[in-house]
Scaffold this active site. Structure first.
Site, PDB file in Angstrom:
ATOM      1  N   CYS A   1      40.479  72.989  15.451  1.00 20.59           N
ATOM      2  CA  CYS A   1      40.221  74.362  15.057  1.00 20.59           C
ATOM      3  C   CYS A   1      41.108  75.316  15.850  1.00 20.59           C
ATOM      4  CB  CYS A   1      38.746  74.722  15.186  1.00 20.59           C
ATOM      5  SG  CYS A   1      37.976  74.106  16.670  1.00 20.59           S
ATOM      6  N   GLY A   2      42.357  74.949  15.995  1.00 21.66           N
ATOM      7  CA  GLY A   2      43.327  75.838  16.622  1.00 21.66           C
ATOM      8  C   GLY A   2      42.976  76.148  18.067  1.00 21.66           C
TER       9      GLY A   2
END
Lengths: 291, 139
Positions: free
Chosen positions: A88-89
């Site tokens: 998720c980055g």
């Protein structure tokens, strides 16, 4: 140079990856919508509650241990909200970086700095570095409910009221939009009630109001509710941010995969044409030789 | 204009509903609220919330526990953490909950807070059963 077969295989595997990232993006988008729904549903409750607390504390001059700040803050509990899963980055990295920086900057000044982790990622990071937490909670995104938040909130209140800590702070990703999250550090306890919006004279809030049982007991109840709600709000925001972050990360991954497939296809076609040309030359020269 | 808002952290149950009367279970007993009631703030107890919708005269009933209500000249705001609408209550489930809570209460190892909580659970389930059976008893 890689053989034709090798390139073909790389294209196929990239396509598979692209499909997975695309699916994950869609799933995150659906989950994000649900999480956002949660946040909007909570707002009227939060607004009404805040208004009443501000009104009562302003008109009744009530004080409560949960609201009074300690003179010197020596013992701090830091609650760190991360997710259980990656991909998720910068969602977890940003939080962890912030918490670690906070630890390095403040631990020499404080008598005690303890951690309380919600989410597996944060716990893993700090456990690897030999930092133990007093408690951990996992599986936040599966069933985020008010009940869960209430459980966590009650534990935190007990830690505060029994005098173990002077201040409880919370680090989480505040939800701004699907593509932007902001790392926020809030003081959870003591509770800070905003008095700014309140105008004692102009308000229709009467001073001769009936309190059942008493203003003090009501403020105590309301503050606890308010605190439960802040924890619930932070959890909801964090979950929404997580899905938002994952959605944009997966969107990027899908685009990258697409670009890569295009490049590989170009290389593949070039190699194929070269091969055909070579074969043709060979056949022609072979035929010449027979003559 | 006398409006009722019934809110929980997870959803807006009733918003800006015009009513003519409300019966609210506060900590010290049931309070009947009519338009023009003096301003009041009270903690809620466990019990049945009832109110009469103005236009249709329909009566809304639900079990609520823990929360607070605010009465002002414009209407009533009820904020609660736990609400069960009459349609959502299953009698068997509630009976099982009562039995489970009672079994827990007889154990001695409970802390005060746990005891209190279990007692509220039992009470909530029992009130739910009462609410479901209410019509049968009266007719």
């Amino acid at each position: 140079m890689a053989s034709l077969k090798d390139i073909r295989m790389r294209i196929d595997s990239t396509k598979n990856t692209q499909q997975i990232t695309k699916a994950m993006k869609l799933v995150s988008a659906a989950k994000l919508r649900r999480a956002q729904h949660n946040i909007t549903n909570m707002r009227p409750y939060a607004v009404t509650l805040k208004k009443v607390i501000a009104n009562i504390t302003a008109t009744q001059k009530v004080t409560h241990p949960l609201m009074t700040a300690k003179d010197s803050v020596k013992r701090v509990l830091l609650v760190v909200l991360t997710s259980d899963r990656g991909l998720c980055g910068g969602f977890n990295t940003n939080i962890i970086k912030f918490a670690d920086k906070y630890r390095l900057e403040n631990s020499p000044k404080l008598e005690k700095l303890d951690f309380f982790f919600i989410g597996k990622r944060g716990d893993d990071f700090f456990t690897k570095r030999g930092i133990k937490s007093i408690e951990t909670y996992f599986k936040l995104d599966k069933d985020i409910s008010y009940g869960l938040a209430k459980g966590v909130a009650e534990k935190l209140i007990n830690h505060y009221l029994d005098g173990s800590y002077d201040e409880i702070r919370l680090v989480y990703n505040e939800f701004q939009s699907a593509i932007s999250q902001v790392v926020t550090c809030e003081t959870l306890l003591p509770i800070q009630v905003e008095k700014t919006s309140f105008d004692a004279e102009g308000s229709q809030f009467s001073k001769d109001i009936i309190f059942d049982p008493s203003p003090e007991a009501i403020v105590e109840e309301l503050l606890k509710k308010h605190f439960n709600l802040s924890v619930y709000k932070a959890m909801s925001e964090s979950v929404a941010s997580e899905h938002g972050a994952r959605m944009s990360a997966m969107e990027n991954a899908t685009n990258n995969a697409k670009e890569m497939i295009n490049k590989l296809t170009l290389t593949y076609n070039k190699a194929r044409q070269e091969k055909i040309t070579t074969e043709l030359t060979e056949i022609v020269s072979g035929a010449e030789a027979i003559k | 204009m006398f409006k009722l808002n019934l809110l929980t952290p997870e959803k807006k149950v009733v918003v800006d509903q015009e009513i003519t009367e409300a019966v609210i279970p506060t900590i010290s007993g049931e309070v009947d609220i009519l338009p023009g009631h003096v301003p009041m703030i009270a903690n809620l107890g466990t019990g049945i919330l009832k109110f009469k919708v103005k236009d249709t005269g329909a009566i809304f009933k639900a079990v609520i526990s823990s929360g607070y209500c605010e009465v002002n000249p414009e209407g009533v705001n009820i904020l609660t953490e736990s609400i069960q609408l009459k349609e959502e209550i299953s009698e068997e489930k509630a009976k099982a909950q009562v039995a489970e809570a009672n079994a827990k209460l007889t154990k001695e190892s409970l802390t005060d807070a746990q005891f209190e909580e279990t007692l509220t659970d039992a009470k909530k389930a029992q009130v739910g059963i009462d609410l479901v059976n209410e019509n049968i008893r009266h007719h």
